[in-house]
Scaffold this motif. Sequence first.
Motif, mmCIF file in Angstrom:
data_model
loop_
_atom_site.group_PDB
_atom_site.id
_atom_site.type_symbol
_atom_site.label_atom_id
_atom_site.label_comp_id
_atom_site.label_asym_id
_atom_site.label_seq_id
_atom_site.Cartn_x
_atom_site.Cartn_y
_atom_site.Cartn_z
ATOM 1 N N ASP A 45 9.198 -21.355 -69.044
ATOM 2 C CA ASP A 45 9.693 -20.099 -68.311
ATOM 3 C C ASP A 45 9.346 -20.382 -66.703
ATOM 4 O O ASP A 45 8.477 -20.973 -66.553
ATOM 5 C CB ASP A 45 8.682 -18.747 -68.536
ATOM 6 C CG ASP A 45 9.312 -17.899 -69.457
ATOM 7 O OD1 ASP A 45 10.341 -17.819 -69.596
ATOM 8 O OD2 ASP A 45 8.554 -16.946 -69.852
ATOM 9 N N CYS A 46 10.471 -20.254 -66.085
ATOM 10 C CA CYS A 46 10.202 -20.657 -64.464
ATOM 11 C C CYS A 46 11.367 -19.491 -63.717
ATOM 12 O O CYS A 46 11.943 -18.843 -64.140
ATOM 13 C CB CYS A 46 10.804 -22.006 -64.557
ATOM 14 S SG CYS A 46 12.475 -22.441 -64.948
ATOM 15 N N ARG A 47 11.279 -19.847 -62.434
ATOM 16 C CA ARG A 47 12.147 -19.206 -61.488
ATOM 17 C C ARG A 47 12.945 -20.329 -60.713
ATOM 18 O O ARG A 47 12.041 -21.229 -60.018
ATOM 19 C CB ARG A 47 11.305 -18.144 -60.504
ATOM 20 C CG ARG A 47 12.146 -17.755 -59.438
ATOM 21 C CD ARG A 47 11.393 -16.531 -58.858
ATOM 22 N NE ARG A 47 10.828 -15.531 -59.383
ATOM 23 C CZ ARG A 47 11.559 -14.318 -59.904
ATOM 24 N NH1 ARG A 47 12.701 -14.246 -59.537
ATOM 25 N NH2 ARG A 47 11.018 -13.436 -60.421
ATOM 26 N N ILE A 48 14.120 -20.406 -60.657
ATOM 27 C CA ILE A 48 14.590 -21.334 -60.105
ATOM 28 C C ILE A 48 15.410 -20.646 -58.795
ATOM 29 O O ILE A 48 16.317 -19.664 -59.017
ATOM 30 C CB ILE A 48 15.798 -22.213 -60.972
ATOM 31 C CG1 ILE A 48 15.020 -22.696 -61.982
ATOM 32 C CG2 ILE A 48 16.604 -23.097 -60.152
ATOM 33 C CD1 ILE A 48 16.097 -23.314 -63.064
ATOM 34 N N ASP A 49 15.358 -21.281 -57.668
ATOM 35 C CA ASP A 49 15.870 -20.890 -56.324
ATOM 36 C C ASP A 49 17.451 -20.710 -56.509
ATOM 37 O O ASP A 49 18.017 -21.651 -57.052
ATOM 38 C CB ASP A 49 15.542 -21.694 -55.084
ATOM 39 C CG ASP A 49 14.209 -21.580 -54.764
ATOM 40 O OD1 ASP A 49 13.380 -20.370 -55.059
ATOM 41 O OD2 ASP A 49 13.687 -22.497 -54.147
ATOM 42 N N GLY A 55 17.318 -17.411 -60.196
ATOM 43 C CA GLY A 55 16.271 -16.329 -60.855
ATOM 44 C C GLY A 55 15.699 -16.717 -61.735
ATOM 45 O O GLY A 55 15.526 -18.073 -61.989
ATOM 46 N N PRO A 56 14.826 -15.926 -62.682
ATOM 47 C CA PRO A 56 13.868 -16.383 -63.907
ATOM 48 C C PRO A 56 14.967 -16.816 -64.833
ATOM 49 O O PRO A 56 15.994 -16.280 -65.163
ATOM 50 C CB PRO A 56 13.291 -15.010 -64.092
ATOM 51 C CG PRO A 56 14.171 -13.884 -63.649
ATOM 52 C CD PRO A 56 14.834 -14.514 -62.454
ATOM 53 N N MET A 57 14.453 -17.960 -65.429
ATOM 54 C CA MET A 57 15.241 -18.612 -66.524
ATOM 55 C C MET A 57 14.260 -19.307 -67.428
ATOM 56 O O MET A 57 12.965 -19.735 -67.076
ATOM 57 C CB MET A 57 16.475 -19.174 -66.374
ATOM 58 C CG MET A 57 16.151 -20.285 -65.440
ATOM 59 S SD MET A 57 17.917 -21.132 -65.115
ATOM 60 C CE MET A 57 19.138 -20.116 -65.131
ATOM 61 N N GLN A 58 14.849 -19.660 -68.452
ATOM 62 C CA GLN A 58 14.089 -20.361 -69.506
ATOM 63 C C GLN A 58 14.787 -21.917 -69.589
ATOM 64 O O GLN A 58 16.024 -22.009 -69.753
ATOM 65 C CB GLN A 58 13.741 -19.926 -70.931
ATOM 66 C CG GLN A 58 13.051 -18.767 -71.009
ATOM 67 C CD GLN A 58 12.834 -18.353 -72.430
ATOM 68 O OE1 GLN A 58 13.548 -18.361 -73.486
ATOM 69 N NE2 GLN A 58 11.726 -17.789 -72.761
ATOM 70 N N VAL A 82 11.522 -27.529 -59.815
ATOM 71 C CA VAL A 82 11.128 -26.131 -60.148
ATOM 72 C C VAL A 82 9.777 -26.090 -60.111
ATOM 73 O O VAL A 82 8.905 -26.995 -60.864
ATOM 74 C CB VAL A 82 11.531 -26.038 -61.836
ATOM 75 C CG1 VAL A 82 11.198 -24.727 -62.309
ATOM 76 C CG2 VAL A 82 13.212 -26.288 -61.818
#
Length: 119
Positions: free
Chosen positions: A100-104, A107-110, A85
């Motif tokens: 907070d991040c964006r995972i390929d 999508g966006p998640m915590q 990530v």
Amino acid sequence: MNENLPPCPQCSSAYTYQMGALLVCPECGHEWSATAEAADGGGGGGEKVIRDSVGNVLADGDTVTVVKTLKVKGSPTGIKAGTKVRNIKLVDGIDGHDIDCRIDGFGPMQLKSSVVKKA
């Protein structure tokens, strides 16, 4: 109650007590180290340090690796262990979710810092 003990950093309760090397809040059950409290200068407005699962300090923009497979509601596979990530953002999240991040592919998640390792 002891006048010298600091209030709970989580719920601000004044009824904290000392149990061995830890300070304990009877209202929310939070436990923390008395030495960490002294190192922070009494807990007055210091920056919260977020650490990963092995103890490395995390910062905004770091790249982390997920250390265990995570179930994701609505996804048949979830997030597999070893997923990288990039460009995380540290937040004061709900229920321990402090990244907070964006995972390929998801999508966006915590995420919780306890399930990631600094890459």
